[in-house]
Scaffold this active site. Structure first.
Site, PDB file in Angstrom:
ATOM      1  N   SER A 184      44.230  39.317  43.476  1.00  0.00           N
ATOM      2  CA  SER A 184      43.051  39.895  42.855  1.00  0.00           C
ATOM      3  C   SER A 184      42.152  38.866  42.190  1.00  0.00           C
ATOM      4  O   SER A 184      42.427  37.674  42.198  1.00  0.00           O
ATOM      5  CB  SER A 184      43.422  40.953  41.818  1.00  0.00           C
ATOM      6  N   TYR A 232      40.464  42.192  45.389  1.00  0.00           N
ATOM      7  CA  TYR A 232      40.046  43.377  44.645  1.00  0.00           C
ATOM      8  C   TYR A 232      39.945  43.025  43.170  1.00  0.00           C
ATOM      9  O   TYR A 232      40.508  42.033  42.703  1.00  0.00           O
ATOM     10  CB  TYR A 232      41.019  44.542  44.881  1.00  0.00           C
TER      11      TYR A 232
END
Length: 127
Positions: free
Chosen positions: A25, A58
């Protein structure tokens, strides 16, 4: 028919840290997320202005006011602290609505402080 368009962008963000051992991430200051119209868990495409590398990951919400841009997991191999990156999100929009859709652009300084914010095609709003 639906088309895939730029939804929002944080321009000139500077990577503050990396954590290779994290699951993955990019951690982004929650204030920057709000200003850029991005949300936690949203998929992002990042471009490293220093080496041209592109990568997807993400969003994880970071502490408000921290100005943190931390790459986690394998993404930490794609940019080093101090590298300048562009962080982009995209949306699928009905083709008939696409011509009037305006992405949000957030431009930050070298310390990740918000400088300007605007919708594409509209006047800059200094922050």
């Amino acid at each position: 028919m639906r088309v895939h368009l730029l939804k929002s962008k944080i321009h000139n963000a500077v990577v503050t840290s990396g954590d290779l051992q994290y699951e993955g991430s990019i951690t982004i200051d929650s204030e920057l997320l709000d200003l850029a119209n991005m949300i936690p868990n949203e998929k992002v495409l990042c471009v490293n202005n220093n080496n041209g590398e592109r990568f997807e990951t993400y969003i994880i919400e970071g502490k408000a006011g921290s100005r943190e841009i931390q790459l986690n997991g394998a993404a930490a191999r794609c940019a080093l602290p101090g590298d300048e990156i562009i962080i982009m999100t995209f949306a699928e929009i009905e083709a008939r609505e696409a011509k009037s859709f305006k992405p949000m652009i957030l431009i930050v300084d070298k310390h990740n402080n918000p400088k300007r914010r605007h919708l594409v095609g509209e006047e800059d709003n200094p922050l």
